[in-house]
Design an enzyme around this catalytic site. Sequence first.
Site, short mmCIF file in Angstrom:
data_model
loop_
_atom_site.label_atom_id
_atom_site.label_comp_id
_atom_site.label_asym_id
_atom_site.label_seq_id
_atom_site.Cartn_x
_atom_site.Cartn_y
_atom_site.Cartn_z
NE ARG A 148 -2.53 0.94 3.59
CZ ARG A 148 -3.31 0.24 4.70
NH1 ARG A 148 -4.76 0.01 4.44
NH2 ARG A 148 -2.90 0.53 5.76
CE LYS A 163 -3.11 4.20 7.23
NZ LYS A 163 -4.75 4.16 7.40
CD GLU A 206 -12.50 5.54 4.23
OE1 GLU A 206 -11.72 4.78 5.30
OE2 GLU A 206 -11.55 5.87 3.18
C1 LIG Z 1 -5.44 3.45 7.73
C2 LIG Z 1 -7.00 3.75 7.25
C3 LIG Z 1 -8.15 2.86 7.36
C4 LIG Z 1 -7.94 1.42 7.72
O1 LIG Z 1 -7.03 0.70 7.17
P1 LIG Z 1 -6.25 -0.55 7.91
O2 LIG Z 1 -5.32 -1.11 6.83
O3 LIG Z 1 -7.44 -1.66 8.09
O4 LIG Z 1 -5.73 -0.43 9.26
C5 LIG Z 1 -9.38 3.14 6.72
N1 LIG Z 1 -9.51 4.44 6.38
C6 LIG Z 1 -8.60 5.23 6.48
C7 LIG Z 1 -9.16 6.66 5.94
C8 LIG Z 1 -7.38 5.01 6.97
O5 LIG Z 1 -6.45 5.94 6.85
#
Ligand SMILES: *Cc1c(COP(=O)(O)O)cnc(C)c1O
Length: 304
Positions: A49, A151, A187
């Site tokens: 990622r 991210k 989300e």
């Molecule tokens: C990190 C994150 C998640 C969750 O990702 P995981 O890999 O399951 O920890 C979901 N939404 C956002 C906006 C994030 O930054």
Amino acid sequence: MIQRAAPAYIRKLFGSSSPHLQGLFEGTKAYRQDNGGLSLFRPRENAIRMQIGAERMCMPYPSTDQFVDAVKQTALANKRWIPPSGKGSLYIRPLLFGSGSILGLAPAPEYTFLVYACPVGNYFKEGTAPLNLYVDEDFHRASRGGAGGVKSITNYAPVLRAIRNARERGFSDVLYLDSVNKRYIEEVSSCNIFLVKGRLISTPIACGTILEGVTRKSIMDIAIDLGYQVEERLVEADELISADEVFCTGTAVGVAPVGSITYKGQRIDYKIKSELVCKKLYSTLVGIQKGHIEDKRDWIVDIE
Ligand SMILES: *Cc1c(COP(=O)(O)O)cnc(C)c1O
């Protein structure tokens, strides 16, 4: 008179180690297993990622092996801080950012990859209490063509205001809608969302405006194993009303049931029964992480 020489503080600000425009982060955890061993959960997914995010941000990036090794070394160097099984875990935060003496809108001349860690318990103050979400119709966390799907460090500052507004009104967090139609749910600020209706589990499809969580992906696999039908699709906010159950997933939160969602001034309450689907999914995930449920897909990386 105009002073032309840069004052010392400006030179210092743009010194060689100051963060630049580009930045990505990751979040993963090291867990103690029931037998005392130490393990990581799917760290390669975080590495990949970060690589996809780095491509989007024009940054060079560590290889999967370099990334996993750095996470592993950080966990081992901090192992005395790792809580016993069931009491918490070591949250590990890898960062990749551009730095160097440059002002222009261009990729940075140098990059820093660093990893830090902190022991953690429950993410939300309420512990495992159900979340009370607020659907924000004014603030959006991501837009089409933007960076919401990677991210990026730029994802969180814009949602702080929305979170603060919601918390001041007693909500745990914000559920965001798509910024084009304001009709589909996307989300929560830092976790993904699922709806349960009978044997069908749905989650918003990720097309660049949703961060694809490692937990989201893992929970989908576990749900299929347990005989549920799983769909990634456009999920309308109006479907929230008829859902049997709603839950959130993320490395930090784990799998958290949603107790209520307030949308267009109306509060939808969900029954929190003892046999929630999300509890079954979460206990399977935790069982795999702690080593008492078979790890069929090689998710666990034992480091000690
Ligand atoms: C990190 C994150 C998640 C969750 O990702 P995981 O890999 O399951 O920890 C979901 N939404 C956002 C906006 C994030 O930054």
